[in-house]
Write a protein that holds these residues in place. Structure first.
Motif: not given
Length: 810
Positions: A632-633, A636, A639, A752
């Motif tokens: 996931d990082s 992220q 983007d 969020r």
């Protein structure tokens, strides 16, 4: 190949110096590795006649000789050779002579008190032999003392060591080089034209049986009787020696001579020995592949176990030679040979290559057959050998049999376009100007190579008929264009530079791929590179038609299998668990053909933390959520928003801990934990995770305008306000689905949402789990109040209850 200029001058007129000829050959595409000027080997060595030969007064093994070297007085020379004698004509190195092969300059000397003014030479000292038992004694009579020895020893010659490219089999002969020299100089070519040798009737008979016509399209067997084995004449021996071949006897030397002259390997059998090996009264020569268990002792004295791909010459089906490679010892020509069988044949290059490789042999004959000998002049080379055998060995040709495959054709016609020639080669220099290569120059160049050109109905287009001796080399139009450039001169074409030089740049896909690599490395993953070739056995694999090894005989269908192997290998080598990624191509079969694509794969299983003293030096395995968090990082940093959905399609992955990844409805790939059974079979730790993504889908998403040039979004200057919501939900409902519903219901005020708690226990109904989400609300133009938030938060509750039948706890 070593080229004697004296021999070459008999075939073509040469007016250039050896250095100029070497330069011209190099520019024509042949590499001249060395120029060996033999004229310097005996510069100052003359013929001497030994007048007297007396024992040395102070040495038992030395002789004091009075030698007439054509001077006013005989030279006093001390010699240690046992074969020196009076009245012998010998080569004498006079005072001041330098012998380069032994790096010696002759000076006046005293040997055991007796002065010596020169040296009587052996062939070793003159560079013509590796070892000599004594001095060289000329066999000719009535030689003139003081005359130059170089004409007598064949040292008025220059040797060029020429290397040709693999496609120029015709250049492995004096005739082939002579044709080249004639082509780029325009000199007259004089090739030997042997006459037909009459076949005398005899009781000797010969039958041919070619069992492998594909491997041996043509075979000529000739019986020669009443030959007299003797040393070859001096001129023949000198030519062989200049070419690096050791003279043996007149018969063997003639076959080697024709090999060097025409490039056609020949082999001479002893007819009587051949009949003894074959047995019976009739003799049948055959060509076939070896059978398992057969053996043959070759001319080098080695007994060889034959392989099934070894091509053989047989006598009444008994092996007598390795076809196109080496003869057999049992049937070789020897001093008592009286009758011969001369073999002249064509063999398939592939068959000889496999045959020679199976025996670990490479000979002068096999080197030529592997490249492809000049099939059109086989009979010419055979006639040349028979002519020399009748002249130098007094043989009589008594029988000849020929077997040729009917479908052979050594002619080829190629269409050549002048526009294409100029397009490929570019302009030439015409005085101070530039222009295209004229048609007359194209015709002159190709005609000099032996091609014939016929104009077609289209202007500037020819039909070019290739000469038979270039049949294997000139196959397409581009081959003819190469020959034009080679002979016209590469240096005569104009050098052109681009009109405008532009800096290089990376394509969009290259830039985005580098960005992906940076993000993966930033997440702590090491880039891996593996072979695309793998073991066979999987479904939809693409098999390799000609693999080097069975272990690498198919193309990989995914990256995961190789990553698992790399992980296991690192563990076995004591390097610990591996966190790595690979970007590579995968291949597979489809119903309508083959397909390929680029993929991104990775494997996670090692503890990324440094300094494990709080863990007592032990690695802490990654949990599923930690491994997912690393991936996931990466997303992220790129983007992009990726959704996870349960997936059970890959049997190598844990059925309850595997997810498919999606971007805006497009399947991106798979992420999951290795199946426990596979982990146990491989001896891997419990927590190993893999992922594989379709690189094109990822690149297409990153290629969007908002990702390539992200727009700046200012941070809100107003504080956020968070609310928690907890509920019981069915385990069949994924968190991603719940998050999508929350985001859609909350609208623009939601900044969020994140899951911060999951619980399953006694207080939770069966088949459900307790989930808790934190929703953060924020506006960009004001501070939110409860009156702003509560209606939105209530809408989220209602949406969850309505769609998923959740039981709210808060």
């Amino acid at each position: 190949m070593r080229i004697s200029l004296n021999w070459l001058r008999e075939l073509v007129d040469i007016t250039m110096t050896p250095e100029e000829l070497a330069e011209a050959l190099t520019m024509a595409g042949f590499e001249v590795e060395d120029i060996e000027d033999r004229r310097t080997w005996a510069n100052g060595v003359v013929v001497g006649k030994v007048l007297e030969c007396q024992p040395h007064p102070n040495a038992d093994k030395l002789r004091v000789c009075q030698v007439d070297i054509g001077a006013d007085e005989p030279a006093n020379i001390v010699c240690g050779a046992a074969n020196v004698r009076a009245d012998a004509y010998v080569p004498v190195a006079t005072l001041g002579t330098y012998l380069p092969n032994i790096d010696l300059k002759i000076r006046p000397a005293k040997l055991r008190g007796v002065p010596s003014a020169g040296m009587i030479c052996s062939l070793t000292e003159l560079g013509l032999a590796k070892e000599s038992e004594g001095i060289h004694i000329f066999t000719q009579a009535d030689l003139k003392p003081g005359s130059d020895v170089r004409p007598l020893l064949g040292l008025e010659d220059v040797i060029l060591d020429v290397t040709s490219t693999a496609n120029r089999a015709d250049a492995l002969s004096l005739v082939g080089i002579a044709r080249e020299v004639a082509a780029f100089t325009g000199a007259t070519l004089r090739l030997p034209e042997p006459a037909d040798v009459a076949v005398q009737t005899s009781s000797a008979s010969l039958t041919l049986k070619i069992s492998e016509p594909q491997a041996c399209p043509t075979y000529i067997g000739t019986v020669i009787e009443q030959v007299k084995i003797a040393p070859s004449p001096a001129w023949l021996q000198q030519r062989l020696q200049s070419s690096g071949v050791r003279p043996i006897n007149n018969v063997v030397d003639i076959t080697n001579y024709v090999l060097l002259e025409w490039g056609q390997p020949l082999h001479a059998f002893d007819r009587d020995r051949l009949q003894a090996v074959a047995g019976g009264s009739n003799l049948t020569l055959g060509v076939r592949f070896a059978q398992t268990g057969e053996s043959l002792k070759t001319l080098d004295g080695q007994s060889r176990t034959l392989q099934e791909q070894t091509l053989l010459i047989t006598a009444n089906d008994r092996p007598v030679a390795l076809a196109g490679v080496m003869g057999g010892e049992e049937t070789e020509v020897h001093e008592g040979t009286q009758n011969l069988v001369l073999e002249a044949a064509l063999f398939d290059p592939g068959a000889i290559r496999r045959s020679a490789r199976s025996q670990g042999l490479r000979t002068e004959a096999s080197a030529r057959y592997e490249r492809g000998v000049n099939q059109a002049e086989l009979t010419v080379a055979c006639r040349r050998a028979l002519q020399l055998l009748t002249e130098l060995a007094q043989g009589t040709v008594v029988a000849q049999e020929t077997e040729t495959r009917a479908d052979q054709s050594w002619t080829r016609s190629i269409e050549l376009r002048l526009d294409r020639v100029n397009q490929i080669l570019g302009p030439i220099e015409v005085g101070d100007d530039v222009g295209d290569l004229p048609a007359a120059e194209v015709e002159r160049t190709l005609t000099s190579l032996g091609c014939s050109l016929a104009p077609t109905s289209q202007p500037g287009v020819w039909t070019v008929t290739v000469p038979p001796y270039r049949y294997r080399d000139l196959e397409r139009e581009i081959d003819l264009i190469e020959e034009i450039a080679r002979l016209y001169g590469y240096n005569k074409f104009c050098d052109t530079l681009p009109n405008k030089t532009e800096p290089g740049y990376l394509s969009v896909d290259q830039v985005l791929t580098r960005r992906i690599r940076e993000c993966l490395r930033a997440a702590g993953l090491t880039e891996l590179i593996q072979y695309s070739l793998v073991k066979p056995g999987e479904d939809r694999q693409v098999a390799i038609a000609n693999p080097l090894f069975v272990e690498y005989s198919a193309l990989r269908t995914d990256l995961i299998a190789g990553l698992i192997d790399a992980f296991q290998y690192n563990l076995e080598q004591g390097n610990g668990p591996l966190n790595g990624f690979e970007i590579g191509r995968i291949f597979w079969k489809e119903e309508d053909g083959l397909a390929e694509a680029d993929a991104l794969g990775g494997i996670l299983g090692g503890d990324p933390k440094e300094g494990k003293w709080l863990q007592s030096g032990r690695d802490v395995p990654l949990s599923w959520f930690e491994a997912k968090g690393i991936l996931d990082s990466v997303f992220q940093r790129l983007d992009i928003a990726v959704e996870y959905q349960p997936d059970r399609r890959d049997s190598r992955l844990h059925p309850g801990r595997t997810a498919s990844l999606w971007i805006k409805g497009n399947r991106l790939g798979t992420f999951g934990q290795l199946h426990p059974q596979l982990r146990q079979e491989r001896g891997l730790p419990e927590s190993v995770y893999v992922f594989e993504l379709v690189l094109d889908v990822l690149l297409n998403e990153l290629d969007q305008d908002e990702n390539i040039t992200p727009a700046f979004r200012p941070f809100s200057t107003y504080p956020p306000s968070d609310r928690d919501i907890a509920f019981f939900a069915s385990v069949q409902v994924s968190v991603a689905e719940l998050q999508r519903t929350i985001i859609k219901a909350a609208g623009d005020l939601l900044d969020r949402v994140e899951l911060f708690d999951e619980y399953r226990g006694e207080t939770v109904p069966t088949g459900q789990r307790s989930l808790a989400f934190r929703l953060v609300y924020r506006a960009s133009d004001r501070t939110l109040t409860d009156a702003d938030i509560e209606p939105v938060h209530q809408k989220v509750r209602e949406a969850l209850v309505e769609k998923f039948r959740v039981e709210l706890r808060s």
